[in-house]
Design an enzyme around this catalytic site. Structure first.
Site, PDB file in Angstrom:
ATOM      1  N   GLN A 181      44.585  69.944  24.762  1.00 41.84           N
ATOM      2  CA  GLN A 181      44.349  68.859  23.810  1.00 41.84           C
ATOM      3  C   GLN A 181      42.876  68.466  23.856  1.00 41.84           C
ATOM      4  OE1 GLN A 181      47.239  66.140  25.708  1.00 41.84           O
ATOM      5  NE2 GLN A 181      45.624  64.594  25.755  1.00 41.84           N
ATOM      6  N   THR A 218      23.174  49.581  37.728  1.00 43.22           N
ATOM      7  CA  THR A 218      22.647  50.889  38.125  1.00 43.22           C
ATOM      8  C   THR A 218      21.893  51.585  37.003  1.00 43.22           C
ATOM      9  OG1 THR A 218      24.492  51.127  39.663  1.00 43.22           O
ATOM     10  CG2 THR A 218      23.272  53.116  39.122  1.00 43.22           C
ATOM     11  N   ASP A 268      28.655  47.165  23.866  1.00 42.96           N
ATOM     12  CA  ASP A 268      28.150  46.080  24.698  1.00 42.96           C
ATOM     13  C   ASP A 268      26.924  46.591  25.448  1.00 42.96           C
ATOM     14  OD1 ASP A 268      28.545  43.416  26.219  1.00 42.96           O
ATOM     15  OD2 ASP A 268      28.463  44.906  27.827  1.00 42.96           O
ATOM     16  N   ASP A 309      24.436  45.942  28.542  1.00 45.08           N
ATOM     17  CA  ASP A 309      24.313  45.229  29.815  1.00 45.08           C
ATOM     18  C   ASP A 309      22.962  45.583  30.435  1.00 45.08           C
ATOM     19  OD1 ASP A 309      24.555  44.071  32.291  1.00 45.08           O
ATOM     20  OD2 ASP A 309      26.582  44.797  32.666  1.00 45.08           O
ATOM     21  N   GLU A 326      20.074  44.666  32.716  1.00 48.54           N
ATOM     22  CA  GLU A 326      19.780  43.810  33.863  1.00 48.54           C
ATOM     23  C   GLU A 326      18.411  44.150  34.454  1.00 48.54           C
ATOM     24  OE1 GLU A 326      23.098  43.563  36.615  1.00 48.54           O
ATOM     25  OE2 GLU A 326      24.548  43.880  35.001  1.00 48.54           O
ATOM     26  N   TYR A 327      17.293  43.537  33.950  1.00 45.13           N
ATOM     27  CA  TYR A 327      17.251  42.418  33.015  1.00 45.13           C
ATOM     28  C   TYR A 327      16.022  42.590  32.138  1.00 45.13           C
ATOM     29  CZ  TYR A 327      20.514  40.360  36.315  1.00 45.13           C
ATOM     30  OH  TYR A 327      21.581  40.143  37.123  1.00 45.13           O
ATOM     31  N   MET A 385      26.909  36.209  32.838  1.00 43.76           N
ATOM     32  CA  MET A 385      27.362  36.641  34.165  1.00 43.76           C
ATOM     33  C   MET A 385      27.230  35.514  35.191  1.00 43.76           C
ATOM     34  SD  MET A 385      26.132  40.631  34.215  1.00 43.76           S
ATOM     35  CE  MET A 385      24.432  40.345  33.689  1.00 43.76           C
ATOM     36  N   THR A 386      28.134  34.545  35.074  1.00 48.88           N
ATOM     37  CA  THR A 386      28.084  33.343  35.900  1.00 48.88           C
ATOM     38  C   THR A 386      28.759  33.572  37.251  1.00 48.88           C
ATOM     39  OG1 THR A 386      30.009  32.603  34.611  1.00 48.88           O
ATOM     40  CG2 THR A 386      27.868  31.699  34.001  1.00 48.88           C
ATOM     41  N   TYR A 387      28.226  34.508  37.987  1.00 47.35           N
ATOM     42  CA  TYR A 387      28.696  34.835  39.335  1.00 47.35           C
ATOM     43  C   TYR A 387      27.544  35.531  40.068  1.00 47.35           C
ATOM     44  CZ  TYR A 387      29.962  38.799  36.292  1.00 47.35           C
ATOM     45  OH  TYR A 387      29.954  39.776  35.330  1.00 47.35           O
ATOM     46  N   TRP A 404      34.921  40.443  35.643  1.00 47.87           N
ATOM     47  CA  TRP A 404      34.588  41.707  36.318  1.00 47.87           C
ATOM     48  C   TRP A 404      35.462  41.781  37.569  1.00 47.87           C
ATOM     49  CZ3 TRP A 404      31.500  45.854  35.256  1.00 47.87           C
ATOM     50  CH2 TRP A 404      31.367  46.796  36.287  1.00 47.87           C
TER      51      TRP A 404
END
Length: 608
Positions: free
Chosen positions: A313, A342, A378, A380, A382-383, A448-450, A588
């Site tokens: 497939q 990363t 999305d 991501d 950083e930063y 990302m409030t952690y 996350w």
């Protein structure tokens, strides 16, 4: 997608491509005594549910039926029920099963399928003849296809369609107008105004000509129409976003698979999934781990559908499992997340040519092998214009420019989001980039409030890694959820475009004698995969919470000190998010939760 079929019928999984497996059956009976009609019964953007209905309009019993049709390139059936459906390229054939082939006069039977793409079926044949019950007249050719319609005068509830005329050797009598594959009108001219539509809704229109012998020709090309206005129908799970990250590498050591979202009950309680991560290399989006994403074979008991992957497939792995998940839970949208801690080093080069970057990302998201899986992208990074694993010096406008290029390339129909820093300190990472200016191009931010505090400071002091608010003794002001949200709103980001972040893990130290926050330590606490970090599902039993501070739980057991969110603290954080008018929450990541999805349940319940 809901599977509405008799249990006895079973489920026919399509193996694509199947050229060489398909042999077109000889007509079991002339089609002059039966009709086959098509309807698109559901459409969720990246895919749809189609249904064919075969009806015996004659006076004698039909013993079997075969329906054939063509899809335009890019549209296909991915699974079917109540019929054996196969294909040879873009030509599709559906044959009755053993229990539903016989139709008495006046009787009808339906079969359905899940599909991807936006096209409608054309060239329908039932048992070798016309699907509308008409006959092919010897010496009289069927009419040609009309030109593709154009749409004008679009309102909340109507649209005017016009099309170039078809041709026929003996004259065109009229035209059938089809909306999403279903006939809605027959007109003599080459225009029609379709009314009674729903506002803010997508439709697809085609036209088919009839000649004086009532023969139908091929269907025209399709025109997509979206009515004006906003739909008032709320999302199935409420008006808040409930998004979880699914990690590509989780299928290895963590042994966490897409099916776990089903067995945990989490799939029914979320609205979106971010698939993490695609890589950013040489300024372009690229697939990272092809084996996990597209090649890993799943057995029947491991797969969402309960059907084992076949060796030949064209798509297996996480992407195929996500496809099956969306078929089972059509309210879920999936975004492909690129970057992360990363892989953020490639964004600086991407920012030098945002248009080329956006084009590369769309090519990955819309790869024909999995184009139906993803509803958006999305980013991501950083930063931007700050330091993460590497330091970026692209300037404060780079993130806004990249966001604008993505919206230009992907258009309005795709979700485009970004995971961003939650550093609310003066002169911190939020101040380093134009998050306010970029917000106009994005559907929302995953803030990302952690990870505010952790054992990278080996000696401590011990502090919660995801504080909601400030507290006495906090090591750095602005390192709280409330400060980050407040700063972003002050920069002009609407509250509805901000999602509160929740970590499904804890961060901890060892060598700690003080139970209350603020104690000294000797280093990171032991963790299953990495020192200083551990999943909630482990911590809830190995080191139960002994107190709370700033809306987050903490625990002191032996010489180890941990902070993490529990169902109770998540409930309080969701109440705060609602009080602020935020768009919802994200987390996350899935594998840190318990087998019965305690934390996802808390997010879902707290946002209702």
């Amino acid at each position: 997608m809901r599977f509405r079929h008799k249990a006895a019928a079973g489920f026919a999984t399509l193996l694509l491509p199947v050229a060489g497996l398909v042999g077109l059956a000889s007509p079991a009976q002339a089609a002059t005594s039966a009709t086959a009609t098509y309807a698109k019964t559901q459409d969720w953007g990246s895919g749809f549910e189609g249904k064919w209905t075969v009806k015996n309009t004659g006076t004698t019993t039909i013993s079997s039926w075969t329906v054939e049709w063509d899809f335009p390139s890019g549209t296909k059936a991915t699974s079917a029920w109540d019929a054996t459906v196969t294909n040879s390229g873009d030509h599709w054939t559906a044959k009755n099963l053993s229990w539903n082939g016989t139709l008495a006069p006046g009787a009808s039977v339906s079969f359905g399928f899940n599909g991807s793409g936006s096209g409608s079926p054309t060239g329908c044949k039932l048992n070798g003849g016309s699907c509308d019950g008409g006959t092919e007249v010897p010496g009289d050719a069927a009419p040609s296809a009309p030109g593709t319609p154009t749409a004008s005068d679009i309102t909340d509830t109507s649209v005017k369609l016009s099309w170039p005329a078809a041709t026929d050797d003996k004259g065109v009598k009229n035209y059938d107008v089809l909306r999403d594959g279903t006939k809605v009108a027959t007109v003599t001219g080459t225009s029609h105004t379709d009314t009674g539509l729903s506002k803010g809704t997508d439709y697809s229109y085609t036209v088919q000509a009839r000649d004086t012998a009532d023969q139908t020709g091929p269907v025209s090309g399709a025109v997509k129409v979206r009515t004006t206005g906003q739909t008032e129908e709320p999302p199935p799970t409420g008006d808040k976003v409930k998004l979880g990250y699914f990690t590509e590498w989780g299928v290895y050591g963590r042994n966490y698979h897409v099916k776990n979202l089903v067995t945990s009950g989490s799939a029914a309680k979320i609205t979106h999934i971010n698939y993490a991560f695609g890589n950013v290399k040489n300024g372009q989006c690229v697939l990272d781990d092809a084996y996990a994403a597209t090649d890993k074979a799943y057995t029947a008991d491991q797969s969402v559908s309960g059907t084992a992957d076949a060796w030949d497939q064209p798509l297996r792995g996480n992407f195929n499992q996500l496809r099956q998940l969306k078929a089972k839970y059509p309210h879920i949208k999936v975004l492909y997340s690129f970057g992360g801690w990363t892989y953020s080093g490639g964004f600086g080069q991407a920012a030098q040519n945002p248009a080329a970057f956006a084009k590369s990302c769309k090519a990955v998201v819309e790869d024909p092998r999995w184009a139906d899986v993803f509803d958006g992208i999305d980013i991501d990074w950083e930063y931007p214009n700050a330091c993460g694993l590497t330091c970026d010096t692209s300037g404060p406008a780079a993130f806004r420019n990249l966001s604008q290029a993505l919206r230009t390339e992907f258009g309005k129909d795709y979700l485009i989001t970004a995971a961003i820093t939650a550093d609310g300190s003066d002169g911190g990472k939020i101040d380093a980039a134009d998050y306010g200016g970029a917000a106009q191009y994005l559907d929302w931010y995953n803030v990302m409030t952690y990870d505010y505090f952790g054992a990278w400071d080996k000696a401590g002091p011990t502090n919660p890694h995801s504080p909601l608010t400030s507290y006495t003794g906090i090591p750095k002001e602005g390192f709280t959820s409330a400060a980050a949200i407040s700063k972003l709103r002050a920069k002009g980001v609407p509250a509805s475009k901000l999602l509160l972040g929740i970590g499904f893990y804890g961060r901890g130290w060892t060598g700690v004698t003080q139970s209350a926050p603020g104690g000294t330590a000797t280093g990171p606490a032991p963790g299953t995969y990495e020192a200083g970090i551990e999943d909630y599902k482990i911590l809830k039993n190995s080191c139960p919470a002994t107190g709370t501070i700033a809306g987050t739980a903490y625990a002191h057991c032996g010489t180890n000190w941990w902070s993490y969110d529990t169902p109770a603290t998540i409930n309080s954080k969701m109440a705060w998010a609602k009080s602020q008018g935020l768009g919802g929450a994200f987390f996350w990541e899935f594998s840190g939760d318990t087998a019965n999805g305690e934390l996802v349940t808390a997010i879902d319940g707290g946002l209702k």
